[in-house]
Design a protein around this motif. Structure first.
Motif, mmCIF file in Angstrom:
data_model
loop_
_atom_site.group_PDB
_atom_site.id
_atom_site.type_symbol
_atom_site.label_atom_id
_atom_site.label_comp_id
_atom_site.label_asym_id
_atom_site.label_seq_id
_atom_site.Cartn_x
_atom_site.Cartn_y
_atom_site.Cartn_z
ATOM 1 N N ASP A 104 14.867 -7.181 -6.472
ATOM 2 C CA ASP A 104 15.986 -6.248 -6.375
ATOM 3 C C ASP A 104 16.945 -6.735 -5.275
ATOM 4 O O ASP A 104 16.739 -6.476 -4.095
ATOM 5 N N THR A 105 17.970 -7.460 -5.668
ATOM 6 C CA THR A 105 18.924 -7.988 -4.689
ATOM 7 C C THR A 105 20.177 -7.124 -4.597
ATOM 8 O O THR A 105 21.218 -7.569 -4.137
ATOM 9 N N LYS A 106 20.059 -5.874 -5.030
ATOM 10 C CA LYS A 106 21.169 -4.935 -4.870
ATOM 11 C C LYS A 106 20.888 -3.929 -3.756
ATOM 12 O O LYS A 106 21.810 -3.385 -3.172
ATOM 13 N N THR A 107 19.623 -3.692 -3.456
ATOM 14 C CA THR A 107 19.254 -2.724 -2.427
ATOM 15 C C THR A 107 18.853 -3.447 -1.153
ATOM 16 O O THR A 107 17.911 -4.247 -1.160
ATOM 17 N N LYS A 108 19.564 -3.165 -0.073
ATOM 18 C CA LYS A 108 19.233 -3.738 1.227
ATOM 19 C C LYS A 108 18.325 -2.764 1.971
ATOM 20 O O LYS A 108 18.653 -1.581 2.065
ATOM 21 N N TYR A 109 17.207 -3.262 2.467
ATOM 22 C CA TYR A 109 16.261 -2.442 3.215
ATOM 23 C C TYR A 109 16.407 -2.773 4.702
ATOM 24 O O TYR A 109 16.146 -3.899 5.118
ATOM 25 N N GLU A 110 16.826 -1.780 5.457
ATOM 26 C CA GLU A 110 17.091 -1.968 6.887
ATOM 27 C C GLU A 110 15.783 -2.024 7.671
ATOM 28 O O GLU A 110 14.917 -1.158 7.518
ATOM 29 N N ILE A 111 15.666 -3.010 8.526
ATOM 30 C CA ILE A 111 14.477 -3.165 9.364
ATOM 31 C C ILE A 111 14.631 -2.277 10.592
ATOM 32 O O ILE A 111 15.608 -2.375 11.327
ATOM 33 N N GLU A 112 13.665 -1.384 10.802
ATOM 34 C CA GLU A 112 13.701 -0.465 11.945
ATOM 35 C C GLU A 112 12.948 -1.010 13.151
ATOM 36 O O GLU A 112 13.377 -0.833 14.290
ATOM 37 N N LYS A 113 11.815 -1.645 12.888
ATOM 38 C CA LYS A 113 10.957 -2.043 14.009
ATOM 39 C C LYS A 113 10.145 -3.273 13.612
ATOM 40 O O LYS A 113 9.685 -3.385 12.476
ATOM 41 N N VAL A 114 9.985 -4.172 14.572
ATOM 42 C CA VAL A 114 9.195 -5.393 14.350
ATOM 43 C C VAL A 114 8.223 -5.541 15.504
ATOM 44 O O VAL A 114 8.589 -5.384 16.668
ATOM 45 N N ARG A 115 6.990 -5.812 15.177
ATOM 46 C CA ARG A 115 5.997 -6.180 16.190
ATOM 47 C C ARG A 115 4.998 -7.129 15.535
ATOM 48 O O ARG A 115 5.078 -7.386 14.339
ATOM 49 N N TYR A 116 4.088 -7.635 16.349
ATOM 50 C CA TYR A 116 3.196 -8.674 15.842
ATOM 51 C C TYR A 116 1.741 -8.312 16.102
ATOM 52 O O TYR A 116 1.422 -7.652 17.085
ATOM 53 N N LYS A 117 0.900 -8.761 15.218
ATOM 54 C CA LYS A 117 -0.546 -8.614 15.403
ATOM 55 C C LYS A 117 -1.170 -9.903 14.882
ATOM 56 O O LYS A 117 -1.241 -10.121 13.666
ATOM 57 N N GLY A 118 -1.570 -10.759 15.804
ATOM 58 C CA GLY A 118 -2.095 -12.068 15.404
ATOM 59 C C GLY A 118 -1.023 -12.866 14.681
ATOM 60 O O GLY A 118 0.097 -13.000 15.185
#
Length: 167
Positions: free
Chosen positions: A43-57
């Protein structure tokens, strides 16, 4: 050339509030902090906004706006996150996107046709090009300047300089 790049695959949910574990398909997982939105699956018509990024390993924990429950997140497991080519990282000289390398033709320094680059194996030390010849024989060439002195994405051609026994 591909118009979109897969940058990660949703592999699992994380908690109850819609966070997802992402297996990064990039050498630089911190990349997820630099992008504002992604597409999910085809689906390249809907953009999903990134709210939060973190890492685990080795995985990225991602929270996408509007995906707020474990049920919403579970529906997306196994789907790929993608970005358009114009949002891709700028590469250094002699760096390439794997998707641009697949399908280029390989020749020896003497001009002998070897085969087509079929896959790039990412090992710990350096990448290895898997070239298949016309008989479907696999030839492994380390992705090092010593063995691949020339590579042109525009010409879809690479020149390899294998040592004895490599082919």
């Amino acid at each position: 050339m591909l118009e979109y790049f897969n940058i990660g695959q949703i592999v699992k949910v994380q908690g109850l509030k819609g966070e997802m574990r992402i297996y990064p398909l990039t050498d630089y997982k911190e990349r997820f902090e630099e992008i504002k939105w992604v597409y999910i699956s085809d689906d390249t018509k809907t953009k999903y906004e990134i709210e939060k990024v973190r890492y685990k390993g080795n995985v990225v924990i991602l929270k996408i706006k509007g995906i707020d429950s474990i049920n919403d997140a579970e529906k997306l497991i196994k789907k790929y996150l993608k970005i358009p080519r114009e949002n891709a990282r700028e590469l250094e000289e002699d760096e390439y996107f794997i998707s641009d390398l697949i399908g280029i033709k390989a020749y020896t320094v003497d001009g002998e046709y070897v085969g087509v680059l079929d896959e790039v194996l990412q090992t710990g030390a350096n990448d290895v090009y898997l070239i298949k010849n016309d008989e479907n024989k696999e030839i492994l060439i380390p992705a090092l300047k010593k063995f691949v002195p020339e590579l042109s994405i525009e010409d879809k051609k690479m020149i390899i300089d294998p040592i004895e026994g490599m082919m």
